[in-house]
Write an enzyme that holds these catalytic residues in place. Structure first.
Site, PDB file in Angstrom:
ATOM      1  CB  CYS A   1      -0.947   0.002   1.200  1.00 43.31           C
ATOM      2  SG  CYS A   1      -2.064  -1.410   1.248  1.00 43.31           S
TER       3      CYS A   1
ATOM      4  CG  HIS B   1      -3.109   3.506   2.445  1.00 45.72           C
ATOM      5  ND1 HIS B   1      -3.661   3.076   1.254  1.00 45.72           N
ATOM      6  CD2 HIS B   1      -3.138   2.427   3.279  1.00 45.72           C
ATOM      7  CE1 HIS B   1      -3.998   1.810   1.359  1.00 45.72           C
ATOM      8  NE2 HIS B   1      -3.696   1.392   2.577  1.00 45.72           N
TER       9      HIS B   1
ATOM     10  CG  ASN C   1      -6.683  -0.729   1.583  1.00 45.21           C
ATOM     11  OD1 ASN C   1      -5.998  -0.286   0.671  1.00 45.21           O
ATOM     12  ND2 ASN C   1      -6.159  -1.283   2.663  1.00 45.21           N
TER      13      ASN C   1
END
Length: 329
Positions: free
Chosen positions: A114, A254, A284
């Site tokens: 990520c 993020h 996500n």
């Protein structure tokens, strides 16, 4: 050689299919209230037939090229940040290179989970500053829903699919990446991973039967590490840039979990009004979450010419990364 690498083009792409929390209620034992309270997510995009990491990346890349006013033939480097490639090899960046028609470009993949967009932004900027590249197409894309156990409510509610892309070009004025802080802790690699499919555990019928091809995570530990490292690296990136948190026009974090974002903002003493959040619509999207959020922030005029933005991310590995950028488009 240029001192800076400006973002002159940007684009994003997400799958057509929308999977809402109500849809998930019919798949696994969960509820819209449970998901929203714990994550902030309402819906996410899920890749369907014919939608791969390469196809989403090509779509986002073409949008970025159009915005930059560049022909694909002018691109000399294609970089893809992903941990969900089309195939173990060759690099999916090569598929993107062919798909957009950048015949003369070098191409390679970068894996930092990520945190991939901020890691890759540092790599692409360094290549331009060194003179190794001039026109870079940098894409971040993940299709995590292909690695989800849809019977595991702790993970299947979290992830979505998407791609974000930027074009980077040399600039003499302060633009693009101003400072960057990268970090990792390999001793915590088992907090979030996909076990099967690599050289340590090649995929076998037995492992597939055990579900070892699906992502797993220790959510409680990930939360603690994420907040601590995102906040610390953010403050360091701001310090290295010679700025203070008050100078940051917008934080683009993020998009993993609203609680993580809010806790990080509190540590930075930045009000949520200056934090961009879109995980409610996308979930996500791993490496793609920061560029997708950045693209939408620009489109919504949350970032204007001359503004400083803070990008911060955390992912499996463990990895984390924070960067201060100056928006000049």
């Amino acid at each position: 050689m240029a001192n800076y690498a400006a973002m002159t083009g940007w684009g994003m792409a997400v799958p057509e299919r929308v999977l809402t929390n109500a849809d998930l209620e019919r798949i696994v034992e969960t509820s819209d209230e449970w998901i929203q309270t714990r994550t902030g997510i309402r819906e996410r995009r899920v890749a369907g037939p014919g939608e791969y990491t390469s196809t989403l990346s090509i779509a986002a890349g073409r949008a970025a090229l159009e915005r930059a006013g560049l022909d694909a033939a002018q691109i000399d480097t294609v970089i893809l940040a992903t941990c969900t490639p089309d195939r173990p090899f060759p690099a999916t960046a090569c598929t993107i290179q062919a798909g957009i028609g950048a015949r003369r470009a070098a191409a390679f993949d970068l894996v930092a989970a990520c945190s991939g967009f901020v890691y890759g932004l540092n790599v692409a900027t360094s290549m331009i500053r060194s003179g190794a590249a001039r026109n870079v197409l940098f894409v971040a894309c993940d299709i995590f829903t292909h690695f989800i156990n849809w019977n595991d409510r702790n993970t299947c509610v979290l992830f979505g699919d998407g791609a974000g892309a930027v074009v980077l070009q040399p600039s003499d004025e302060p633009a693009g990446l101003i400072s960057c802080v990268l970090g990792a802790d390999g001793e915590q690699e088992d907090l979030m991973a996909v076990d099967a499919g690599g050289t340590r555990l090649p995929a076998t019928p037995e492992l597939l039967e055990q579900g070892r091809q699906y992502v797993y995570m220790n959510g409680r530990e990930i939360f603690k590490h994420a907040v601590r490292e995102m906040a610390a690296s953010s403050l360091e990136a701001i310090r290295v840039a010679g700025l203070s948190p008050d100078d940051i026009a917008l934080v683009v974090p993020h998009q993993a979990n609203l609680r993580i974002i809010e806790a990080t903002a509190r540590r930075l003493e930045v009000p949520m009004e200056r934090v961009f959040v879109n995980l409610d619509r996308y979930g996500n999207t791993s490496a793609a979450s920061v560029p997708i959020a950045l693209v939408e922030a620009v489109e919504q005029q949350r970032l204007r010419k001359g503004d400083y933005a803070l990008l911060t991310a955390f992912g499996g590995g463990l990895t984390w990364a924070s960067a201060v950028i100056r928006w000049t488009a």
